[in-house]
Design a protein around this motif. Structure first.
Motif, PDB file in Angstrom:
ATOM      1  N   TYR A 455       0.602  -1.321  -0.038  1.00 58.74           N
ATOM      2  CA  TYR A 455       0.104   0.007  -0.072  1.00 58.74           C
ATOM      3  C   TYR A 455       0.782   1.328   0.065  1.00 58.74           C
ATOM      4  O   TYR A 455       0.326   2.153  -0.374  1.00 58.74           O
ATOM      5  N   VAL A 456       1.972   1.108   0.330  1.00 58.64           N
ATOM      6  CA  VAL A 456       2.837   2.489   0.546  1.00 58.64           C
ATOM      7  C   VAL A 456       3.851   2.499  -0.708  1.00 58.64           C
ATOM      8  O   VAL A 456       4.093   3.488  -1.373  1.00 58.64           O
ATOM      9  N   PHE A 457       4.482   1.312  -0.940  1.00 64.39           N
ATOM     10  CA  PHE A 457       5.761   1.323  -1.984  1.00 64.39           C
ATOM     11  C   PHE A 457       5.221   1.150  -3.369  1.00 64.39           C
ATOM     12  O   PHE A 457       3.812   0.672  -3.480  1.00 64.39           O
ATOM     13  N   ARG A 458       5.708   1.747  -4.384  1.00 63.90           N
ATOM     14  CA  ARG A 458       5.298   1.695  -5.654  1.00 63.90           C
ATOM     15  C   ARG A 458       6.138   0.528  -6.216  1.00 63.90           C
ATOM     16  O   ARG A 458       5.831  -0.581  -5.794  1.00 63.90           O
ATOM     17  N   ASP A 459       6.916   0.740  -7.424  1.00 71.13           N
ATOM     18  CA  ASP A 459       7.586  -0.350  -8.149  1.00 71.13           C
ATOM     19  C   ASP A 459       8.651  -1.095  -7.309  1.00 71.13           C
ATOM     20  O   ASP A 459       8.664  -2.134  -7.532  1.00 71.13           O
ATOM     21  N   GLU A 460       9.154  -0.511  -6.208  1.00 69.88           N
ATOM     22  CA  GLU A 460       9.884  -1.150  -5.399  1.00 69.88           C
ATOM     23  C   GLU A 460       9.349  -2.190  -4.524  1.00 69.88           C
ATOM     24  O   GLU A 460      10.159  -3.129  -3.955  1.00 69.88           O
ATOM     25  N   ALA A 461       8.049  -2.305  -4.261  1.00 77.68           N
ATOM     26  CA  ALA A 461       7.421  -3.154  -3.779  1.00 77.68           C
ATOM     27  C   ALA A 461       7.582  -4.562  -4.439  1.00 77.68           C
ATOM     28  O   ALA A 461       7.816  -5.527  -3.588  1.00 77.68           O
ATOM     29  N   TYR A 462       7.770  -4.702  -5.466  1.00 76.95           N
ATOM     30  CA  TYR A 462       7.778  -6.200  -6.237  1.00 76.95           C
ATOM     31  C   TYR A 462       9.348  -6.606  -5.970  1.00 76.95           C
ATOM     32  O   TYR A 462       9.465  -7.734  -6.162  1.00 76.95           O
ATOM     33  N   THR A 463      10.308  -5.786  -5.713  1.00 79.21           N
ATOM     34  CA  THR A 463      11.594  -6.016  -5.576  1.00 79.21           C
ATOM     35  C   THR A 463      11.992  -6.086  -3.958  1.00 79.21           C
ATOM     36  O   THR A 463      13.082  -6.463  -3.525  1.00 79.21           O
ATOM     37  N   LEU A 464      10.795  -5.699  -3.279  1.00 74.94           N
ATOM     38  CA  LEU A 464      11.070  -5.520  -1.682  1.00 74.94           C
ATOM     39  C   LEU A 464      12.210  -4.984  -1.413  1.00 74.94           C
ATOM     40  O   LEU A 464      13.239  -5.418  -0.778  1.00 74.94           O
ATOM     41  N   ALA A 465      12.183  -3.754  -1.744  1.00 68.10           N
ATOM     42  CA  ALA A 465      13.274  -2.847  -1.520  1.00 68.10           C
ATOM     43  C   ALA A 465      13.687  -2.636   0.036  1.00 68.10           C
ATOM     44  O   ALA A 465      12.678  -2.522   0.721  1.00 68.10           O
ATOM     45  N   SER A 466      14.859  -2.660   0.235  1.00 64.81           N
ATOM     46  CA  SER A 466      15.382  -2.647   1.704  1.00 64.81           C
ATOM     47  C   SER A 466      14.819  -3.606   2.628  1.00 64.81           C
ATOM     48  O   SER A 466      14.853  -3.390   3.847  1.00 64.81           O
ATOM     49  N   TYR A 467      14.482  -4.796   1.958  1.00 62.83           N
ATOM     50  CA  TYR A 467      13.700  -5.845   3.040  1.00 62.83           C
ATOM     51  C   TYR A 467      14.828  -6.321   3.869  1.00 62.83           C
ATOM     52  O   TYR A 467      14.377  -6.427   5.053  1.00 62.83           O
ATOM     53  N   GLU A 468      16.139  -6.532   3.526  1.00 57.08           N
ATOM     54  CA  GLU A 468      17.072  -7.030   4.562  1.00 57.08           C
ATOM     55  C   GLU A 468      17.133  -6.075   5.645  1.00 57.08           C
ATOM     56  O   GLU A 468      17.257  -6.448   6.906  1.00 57.08           O
ATOM     57  N   ARG A 469      17.149  -4.906   5.472  1.00 53.95           N
ATOM     58  CA  ARG A 469      17.226  -3.711   6.442  1.00 53.95           C
ATOM     59  C   ARG A 469      16.276  -3.804   7.615  1.00 53.95           C
ATOM     60  O   ARG A 469      16.190  -3.993   8.812  1.00 53.95           O
ATOM     61  N   TYR A 470      15.156  -4.000   6.978  1.00 53.88           N
ATOM     62  CA  TYR A 470      13.700  -4.041   7.776  1.00 53.88           C
ATOM     63  C   TYR A 470      13.561  -5.120   8.468  1.00 53.88           C
ATOM     64  O   TYR A 470      13.519  -5.073   9.693  1.00 53.88           O
ATOM     65  N   MET A 471      14.021  -6.385   7.999  1.00 55.24           N
ATOM     66  CA  MET A 471      13.756  -7.671   8.696  1.00 55.24           C
ATOM     67  C   MET A 471      15.082  -7.737   9.891  1.00 55.24           C
ATOM     68  O   MET A 471      14.847  -8.373  10.718  1.00 55.24           O
ATOM     69  N   SER A 472      16.334  -7.197   9.218  1.00 53.52           N
ATOM     70  CA  SER A 472      17.278  -7.664  10.308  1.00 53.52           C
ATOM     71  C   SER A 472      16.913  -7.114  11.820  1.00 53.52           C
ATOM     72  O   SER A 472      17.733  -7.273  12.735  1.00 53.52           O
ATOM     73  N   ILE A 473      16.061  -5.850  11.820  1.00 55.69           N
ATOM     74  CA  ILE A 473      15.776  -5.235  13.198  1.00 55.69           C
ATOM     75  C   ILE A 473      15.223  -6.156  13.982  1.00 55.69           C
ATOM     76  O   ILE A 473      15.827  -6.462  15.133  1.00 55.69           O
ATOM     77  N   TYR A 474      14.255  -6.993  13.492  1.00 50.96           N
ATOM     78  CA  TYR A 474      13.553  -7.946  14.446  1.00 50.96           C
ATOM     79  C   TYR A 474      14.443  -9.088  14.748  1.00 50.96           C
ATOM     80  O   TYR A 474      14.448  -9.702  15.715  1.00 50.96           O
ATOM     81  N   TYR A 475      15.123  -9.508  13.644  1.00 45.16           N
ATOM     82  CA  TYR A 475      15.949 -10.925  13.701  1.00 45.16           C
ATOM     83  C   TYR A 475      17.170 -10.599  14.675  1.00 45.16           C
ATOM     84  O   TYR A 475      17.367 -11.618  15.682  1.00 45.16           O
ATOM     85  N   LEU A 476      17.638  -9.342  14.677  1.00 46.86           N
ATOM     86  CA  LEU A 476      18.621  -9.077  15.876  1.00 46.86           C
ATOM     87  C   LEU A 476      18.157  -8.973  17.106  1.00 46.86           C
ATOM     88  O   LEU A 476      19.007  -9.521  18.024  1.00 46.86           O
ATOM     89  N   ALA A 477      17.056  -8.288  17.414  1.00 50.31           N
ATOM     90  CA  ALA A 477      16.425  -8.282  18.653  1.00 50.31           C
ATOM     91  C   ALA A 477      16.099  -9.697  19.137  1.00 50.31           C
ATOM     92  O   ALA A 477      16.469 -10.047  20.248  1.00 50.31           O
ATOM     93  N   TRP A 478      15.484 -10.482  18.505  1.00 48.83           N
ATOM     94  CA  TRP A 478      14.876 -11.802  18.814  1.00 48.83           C
ATOM     95  C   TRP A 478      16.130 -12.657  19.055  1.00 48.83           C
ATOM     96  O   TRP A 478      16.018 -13.530  19.938  1.00 48.83           O
ATOM     97  N   LEU A 479      17.221 -12.625  18.303  1.00 49.08           N
ATOM     98  CA  LEU A 479      18.395 -13.510  18.438  1.00 49.08           C
ATOM     99  C   LEU A 479      18.983 -13.111  19.970  1.00 49.08           C
ATOM    100  O   LEU A 479      19.344 -13.735  20.627  1.00 49.08           O
ATOM    101  N   CYS A 480      18.985 -11.803  20.269  1.00 53.02           N
ATOM    102  CA  CYS A 480      19.475 -11.319  21.667  1.00 53.02           C
ATOM    103  C   CYS A 480      18.658 -11.840  22.606  1.00 53.02           C
ATOM    104  O   CYS A 480      19.086 -12.259  23.818  1.00 53.02           O
ATOM    105  N   LEU A 481      17.316 -11.719  22.356  1.00 56.18           N
ATOM    106  CA  LEU A 481      16.351 -12.181  23.557  1.00 56.18           C
ATOM    107  C   LEU A 481      16.665 -13.717  23.775  1.00 56.18           C
ATOM    108  O   LEU A 481      16.579 -14.026  24.896  1.00 56.18           O
ATOM    109  N   ALA A 482      16.737 -14.665  22.672  1.00 57.04           N
ATOM    110  CA  ALA A 482      17.097 -15.831  22.771  1.00 57.04           C
ATOM    111  C   ALA A 482      18.411 -16.107  23.680  1.00 57.04           C
ATOM    112  O   ALA A 482      18.310 -16.906  24.470  1.00 57.04           O
ATOM    113  N   PHE A 483      19.465 -15.364  23.288  1.00 53.98           N
ATOM    114  CA  PHE A 483      20.615 -15.512  24.130  1.00 53.98           C
ATOM    115  C   PHE A 483      20.523 -15.073  25.671  1.00 53.98           C
ATOM    116  O   PHE A 483      21.024 -15.967  26.439  1.00 53.98           O
TER     117      PHE A 483
END
Length: 667
Positions: A455-483
């Motif tokens: 709903y917000v992104f335009r053509d970049e939506a199909y390539t999932l622009a900055s996907y890795e940046r956005y997801m790494s936030i949760y993965y990093l916090a989640w891994l720290c919680l597990a540890f």
């Protein structure tokens, strides 16, 4: 006084003297929290930092930021003095100082000193795209104006972004005796927040197995590089030399969880510590609001499965747990609504309006997204395509050194499994709750980003622009919680969880050594790393005497994709740089007809923004052909429109552009 107290005073004085006044202020407040409120040494710096940051943010909302910094510094000094006097009278000052200077706190002090020294030698500068579009320029303007960006006009984009990180930088700049804005101090402010989060991870080893706290510190630092290196782009390539919000937000999210879970008294102390982190998290970025709600969700169920006596102020039992969840949720919602009200008052902006391709509000996006998610027949073609890409990305897109999101989830699940199997029987439900609720939170976070792409992104939506940046936030916090959950079993002296801690740290270090590129390592930074930035800095320094503070500037750089425009916005932040634009030529017209068309459109555009000057970074054939006759330089002398700084003179029905300063430095 004995040696521990003397050492503490010496450390604070040295930090203050060497320009680390912000860090000294936080550590002084942390000691006071430990000595007066029994907040454990490892978590105290993180809690102190969020409390002081929230105080400064509150003052900034009323355009009193400078007052807020000195008020918070005064509060820190007063609390420290009160803690010293109280414990000196009781004869416990040296014992308290010794208890505070745990290996994790000493790690924080030592790492801060090393970073300070490294930045002094390498002199890093901002060099990444969004540092110039918001994060860096917002911090610089906050320093220059002693106010957050809602109180003055600037060239910044994304003006709905909350102010926590620019305010954090401002606090460290002012308390670090910076006469002018220092990018090195900005990096240090971010890094100190991250290091406070790393320090909090070793809370389980404040007493007893102290040698393991060093292991936790190594894991915490290495895991940042673990997620900084994905090979996908240069956006977050230098983990500790980036002004992006990603890693600070991840550690604020994880910190809100760990200061509660690791607090012996999860009731009053745990709730207030977590609430402070949640406020700071919500003030960090729009996504911080979603993360703060997830944090409140996880912590509520943690309290439900906690069999220890639960007391919040004078309330006990289940009602105390419900009230605790309500406090944290109100901290999140109250912060979100407060910032929204501030934007509405100062900028007449609606924070819930996400704009983008669909032009939806936040709540409209959620309603439409849930409808399309649950009713297949209602799905648009774009929703179907992006959903397929998001599912595929979880298995295929590299988000860290170990690989895809699936690989990270397997690693996290393995750590939780060891923690569950080795935990005391009465604590296993808490471990299971932490895993299940954080997994549910991840699903919600993932689905929310699906909605953003649709709903917000335009053509970049199909390539999932900055996907890795956005997801790494949760993965990093989640891994720290597990540890952190694993450390709760390891602190009991069991061999298996201690071995698992060692293995997890060794694994992350192996990946660091195997995959982290040279450009991601702190010690690899040199002037070549920042060559593009230095090139433009040299040009703006050369033109400084020709540029006046009230100039409204149109910047042109032939062949540039827009990156230089953002850097010029930062370098000339005291001026207004109009949005990047050049009228398009019509293929059906001659060059003369196109020149007339483009000049008319550019004249209208210049008048719309009251452009007073033109800065040509690099000329082009296009500029020469269609607007060259407006410039007063002789085409025979310079071929294309000359790089330099020009004055716009409006005439009846037109304009001319006259050279103020040019030269070989600009060419």
């Amino acid at each position: 006084m004995k040696k521990s107290a003397v050492l503490l005073f010496a450390v604070l004085a040295a930090m203050r003297f060497f320009g680390l006044g912000g860090a000294a202020c936080v550590l002084a407040a942390a000691f006071a929290l430990y000595a007066l409120a029994d907040i454990k040494p490892s978590t105290a710096p993180f809690v102190a930092l969020t409390v002081l940051l929230n105080i400064n943010i509150l003052f900034s909302l009323f355009n009193m930021l400078k007052v807020g910094v000195y008020a918070s510094a005064g509060l820190s000094a007063a609390l420290f003095a009160a803690a010293v006097v109280k414990n000196a009278k009781d004869g416990r000052l040296d014992k308290k100082a010794e208890g505070f200077l745990t290996p994790s706190v000493l790690f924080l002090i030592g790492a801060s000193a090393l970073l300070r020294r490294f930045f002094a030698v390498s002199q890093p500068v901002f060099s990444q795209w969004d540092e110039f579009s918001f994060w860096g320029i917002a911090a610089k303007l906050t320093f220059n104006h002693n106010a957050i960006y809602t109180y003055y006009k600037s060239s910044m984009l994304g003006v709905s972004i909350p102010p926590a990180l620019p305010v954090l930088v401002y606090m460290f700049e002012k308390l670090g005796f910076c006469a002018v804005f220092s990018e090195r101090q900005a990096f240090f402010a971010y890094d100190f927040l991250i290091l406070c989060g790393v320090t909090a991870m070793s809370r389980a080893f404040d007493a007893g197995e102290r040698h393991l706290s060093r292991l936790v510190s190594v894991f915490g630092v290495a895991v940042v590089f673990f997620f900084a290196n994905t090979g996908y782009s240069d956006y977050v390539s230098r983990a500790f030399m980036s002004a992006y919000s990603d890693f600070p937000m991840a550690f604020l999210f994880a910190g809100a969880l760990r200061v509660y879970i690791l607090q012996k008294d999860k009731g009053t102390a745990g709730t207030l510590c977590a609430a402070s982190a949640i406020v700071a998290l919500t003030f960090t970025k729009d996504m911080g609001f979603a993360l703060s709600c997830i944090a409140a969700f996880i912590l509520f169920f943690d309290s439900v499965f906690d069999k220890n006596e639960y007391r919040l102020f004078k309330i006990k039992g289940v009602w105390a747990k419900i009230l605790s969840a309500a406090v944290m949720l109100c901290a999140s919602l109250g912060t979100f609504m407060g910032w929204s009200a501030h934007l509405a008052k100062t900028l007449s902006a609606n924070r819930t309006d996400f704009g983008g391709e669909a032009g939806m509000s936040m709540f409209g996006m959620l309603i439409s997204g849930v409808k399309e998610l649950l009713i297949p027949s209602a799905r648009s073609e774009k929703f179907t395509a992006v959903t397929a890409n998001m599912i595929s990305a979880f298995f295929d897109r590299r988000v860290c050194a170990v690989g895809s999101g699936l690989a990270v989830c397997v690693f996290i699940a393995a750590i939780f499994a060891v923690a569950f199997l080795t935990a005391k029987k009465q604590n296993r439900r808490g471990v299971a709750s932490a895993f299940v609720t954080s997994a549910v939170g991840f699903v919600g976070y993932y689905v929310f980003h699906l909605f953003l792409y649709v709903y917000v992104f335009r053509d970049e939506a199909y390539t999932l622009a900055s996907y890795e940046r956005y997801m790494s936030i949760y993965y990093l916090a989640w891994l720290c919680l597990a540890f952190v959950v694993l450390t709760l079993s390891a602190k009991e002296g069991k061999v298996l969880p201690q071995t698992a801690c060692l293995f997890a740290t060794a694994f992350v270090l192996f990946l660091f050594a195997r995959y982290v590129k040279e450009g991601n390592m702190l010690f690899s930074a040199d002037k070549n790393t920042f060559s593009a930035r230095y090139n433009i800095t040299q040009k703006t320094d050369y033109l400084k005497d020709a540029i006046e503070k009230d100039d409204v500037i149109w910047v042109y750089s032939g062949g540039d994709s827009g990156g230089k425009w953002f850097i010029y916005c930062y370098e000339l932040s005291d001026n207004y740089i109009v949005p990047d634009f050049f009228a398009a030529a019509d293929g059906g017209l001659t060059d003369e007809e196109n020149a007339e068309k483009i000049q008319a459109e550019m004249l209208e555009y210049f008048k719309k923004y009251n452009v007073t000057n033109v800065l040509v970074d690099f000329g082009s054939a296009e500029l020469q052909t269609y607007m060259g006759d407006l410039f007063d330089a002789d085409p025979g002398e310079w071929g294309l429109v000359s790089a330099g700084y020009y004055k716009v003179n409006y005439t009846d029905g037109g304009m001319t552009v006259n050279l103020l300063k040019g030269g070989t430095v600009i060419d």
